[in-house]
Design a protein around this motif. Structure first.
Motif, PDB file in Angstrom:
ATOM      1  N   THR A 298      -3.863   5.850  -8.257  1.00  0.00           N
ATOM      2  CA  THR A 298      -3.833   5.212  -9.360  1.00  0.00           C
ATOM      3  C   THR A 298      -3.862   5.764 -10.790  1.00  0.00           C
ATOM      4  O   THR A 298      -4.289   6.889 -10.694  1.00  0.00           O
TER       5      THR A 298
ATOM      6  N   ASP B   1       3.947   1.632  -1.100  1.00  0.00           N
ATOM      7  CA  ASP B   1       4.494   1.728  -2.445  1.00  0.00           C
ATOM      8  C   ASP B   1       3.601   2.114  -3.350  1.00  0.00           C
ATOM      9  O   ASP B   1       4.259   3.183  -4.065  1.00  0.00           O
ATOM     10  N   ARG B   2       2.514   1.712  -3.314  1.00  0.00           N
ATOM     11  CA  ARG B   2       1.294   2.195  -4.362  1.00  0.00           C
ATOM     12  C   ARG B   2       1.162   3.875  -3.980  1.00  0.00           C
ATOM     13  O   ARG B   2       0.883   4.339  -5.274  1.00  0.00           O
TER      14      ARG B   2
ATOM     15  N   THR C  54       0.859  -1.208  -0.114  1.00  0.00           N
ATOM     16  CA  THR C  54      -0.038  -0.177  -0.163  1.00  0.00           C
ATOM     17  C   THR C  54       0.840   1.234  -0.202  1.00  0.00           C
ATOM     18  O   THR C  54       0.578   2.391  -0.935  1.00  0.00           O
TER      19      THR C  54
END
Length: 590
Positions: A344, A286-287, A284
């Motif tokens: 994202t 890293d995203r 999470t």
């Protein structure tokens, strides 16, 4: 002489910092912070080259030891002269890794102690509350992320001293004296980290505006002495830093702004947990971040909830309004020009407040997600005020009932304290930092460590690592330190201009590392792909020109991934095979 209780607080912060860096201290010869990427190599090089220049009587503002023969403007890099110069003897005697570890460990502890001192002096006399506030200000998740690699964003102990001096200016008692002291502190902070100062000043301005809105009469009363003190401080500070700043922006190998592109935090990053927190989830984190050292938010939803509870409960106090405004504005700025909910690719965005600052001088080079770091000190102060309120409520409960109800008074007071402590633990334990991971760094090739390189590299020539050092791989900087800077390196890991200065057009934009030359690019392509390219007359001509530009005495290929392809490429490019020397291959350049 300080009382034991007073010494216990900084000692506790130092112990926490030592535990955080236990892996690094356990193996100073080979230990390397995993999440620092290439930055530990770069920082150790900065400390080492500063000591080299200072102790040899040279200016530390510029060097040709990297990016030979053009050189690097060290004032335009994060060389941290505020610690690297006074610690030059330590670096010379014990090595730059000891200095690196000491600066990180001591810097975190000193920063926490300074915030503790400021909170205890100006916000609350409750020692426990101030300890909590200082810990949050220095050990919050974004601070720990930068503690892997960015000493300039960890060593922040001067900032609380700056705030204290500004508060003294507001009294109007010794405006000239306090203005001069403020100038000295600001000068020191400039030589510790200009970006941290810019972030802090933005937070101070927001706090001052919020407090002025909450108490306009008090703001009007302090405006005069504060303005006079700031003008005095600005004048003295500018006189002290005029030449270094001129050199930074207009000296040799200076540059204009560095465009990092969109780097705002996704909204979810503010309430999730970082990789190095107890409740952290690496996937999470890293995203929702650029990389492990730029996990600039990640305060966790429990702390966000406690922030709202404390703010609403103590809202009538002007200082709470100003602190809450600072947290909210800094968090909003950190979301960038286009706010994304989840971060994202392709996700919907809305315009963010960073658009008001983006492109302005100084702000144009800032990684905007770092503004979430500004939230940490005011959050710590709000939690300190919250715990003080809990303690005061418990004390009031003990005296609220009549004398025969001693047990009821004690029970109610204990219940209040336990509830407050549980709320603090629920908010802070999930974001408590875990020890930073270390690994073993690559060994220096024996051709360098043994001094055998001297057979190939003459004075005025450079030693060329294969591939050349860059922001993508900078372990060769350690070779130069091992050789006591007896040879220069082409290229490197630093910040410099993206091209030559053109008369009448100002400084070129900034660039990480040296502008790559054809042979440099070819070698890096081979390093990543493992494929030997086609080599013809054009490639050999470019290689001769590049080696002449670098004034190369020898090329050294250390064992590494795809080293067989690199060796074959150089054999064909130079029309002569490399010579094995110890654990490396060497090509002598006539």
């Amino acid at each position: 002489m300080p009382r034991p209780a007073a010494l216990a607080v900084p000692a506790g912060y130092l112990l926490a910092s030592l535990l955080l860096y236990a892996g690094l201290w356990a193996d100073l010869d080979r230990g390397y912070l995993v999440d620092s990427g290439r930055d530990q190599n770069q920082w150790e090089w900065f400390f080492a080259v500063t000591a080299h220049h200072v102790l040899s009587g040279e200016s530390p503002l510029f060097t040709t030891l990297q990016n030979y023969p053009l050189g690097a403007n060290l004032m335009a890099n994060t060389a941290m002269f505020g610690v690297s110069v006074p610690l030059a003897p330590l670096t010379a005697v014990l090595g730059p890794t000891v200095t690196w570890a000491a600066v990180l460990t001591g810097g975190l502890a000193a920063t926490a102690t300074a915030w503790y001192w400021l909170i205890r002096r100006h916000l609350t006399g409750n020692r426990t509350a101030a300890v909590v506030g200082g810990a949050v200000a220095a050990f919050a998740p974004p601070m720990i992320a930068h503690a892997n690699a960015h000493a300039n964003l960890v060593v922040l102990f001067v900032l609380p001293l700056v705030i204290d001096r500004m508060l003294k200016l507001c009294t109007g008692r010794r405006v000239l004296h306090d203005g001069v002291v403020l100038a000295l502190l600001m000068t020191w902070q400039i030589f510790l980290g200009e970006e941290a100062l810019l972030l802090a000043v933005t937070g101070m301005v927001v706090f001052a505006a919020g407090y002025a809105c909450a108490r306009p009469s008090a703001a009007r009363a302090v405006a005069g002495p504060l303005a006079r003190g700031l003008l005095t401080g600005a004048g003295v500070c500018l006189a002290l830093v005029a030449f270094p700043l001129y050199w930074q922006f207009y000296g040799e190998q200076s540059y204009a702004a560095i465009n990092h592109g969109p780097t705002g935090n996704p909204l979810l990053a503010l309430v999730e947990f970082s990789e190095r927190s107890l409740a952290g989830d690496p996937a999470t984190a890293d995203r929702l971040s650029l990389n492990p050292t730029e996990q600039n938010a990640f305060y966790g939803w429990p702390l966000a909830v406690l922030f709202l509870v404390v703010t609403v409960t103590l809202w009538r106090r002007p200082v709470v309004k100003a602190l809450a405004a600072t947290v909210l504005v800094a968090a909003a700025l950190s979301l960038g020009s286009d706010i994304s909910l989840a971060g994202t690719e392709g996700a919907a965005t809305v315009p963010g407040p960073w658009r008001l600052l983006d492109g302005l001088p100084l702000f144009e080079s800032v990684i905007e997600s770092r503004y979430a770091m500004v939230c940490a000190p005011p959050l710590g102060m709000l939690l300190a005020l919250g715990w003080t309120a809990v303690s005061d409520a418990a004390a009031a409960a003990r005296s609220a009932l009549s004398a025969p109800d001693d047990r009821a008074r004690r029970d109610r007071a204990v219940l209040i304290r336990v509830a407050g402590a549980l709320a603090l633990c629920a908010a802070l334990l999930p974001v408590a930092p875990t020890p930073l991971e270390t690994t073993e760094r690559p060994a220096v090739p024996t051709v360098v460590a043994s001094g055998a390189w001297r057979s190939y590299v003459k004075p005025g020539e450079s030693l060329v690592p294969v591939p050349l050092p860059s922001p993508g791989e900078a372990s060769a900087l350690r070779w130069q330190i091992e050789a006591d800077f007896a040879f220069p390196l082409p290229a490197g890991y630093f910040m410099g201009p993206a091209g030559p200065r053109i008369p009448g057009q100002g400084s070129p934009p900034g660039y990480y590392g040296a502008v790559p030359r054809p042979t440099d690019e070819m070698l890096w392509d081979v390093r990543w792909s493992g494929r030997v390219p086609a080599i013809g007359p054009e490639e050999r001509r470019a290689a001769r020109e590049d080696l002449a530009f670098w004034r190369a005495g020898a090329l050294v290929l250390q064992r590494q991934p795809n080293d067989t392809a690199l060796r074959a490429t150089l054999d064909r490019l130079l029309d002569e095979p490399g010579r094995p020397v110890g654990d490396a291959w060497v090509w002598d350049v006539p």
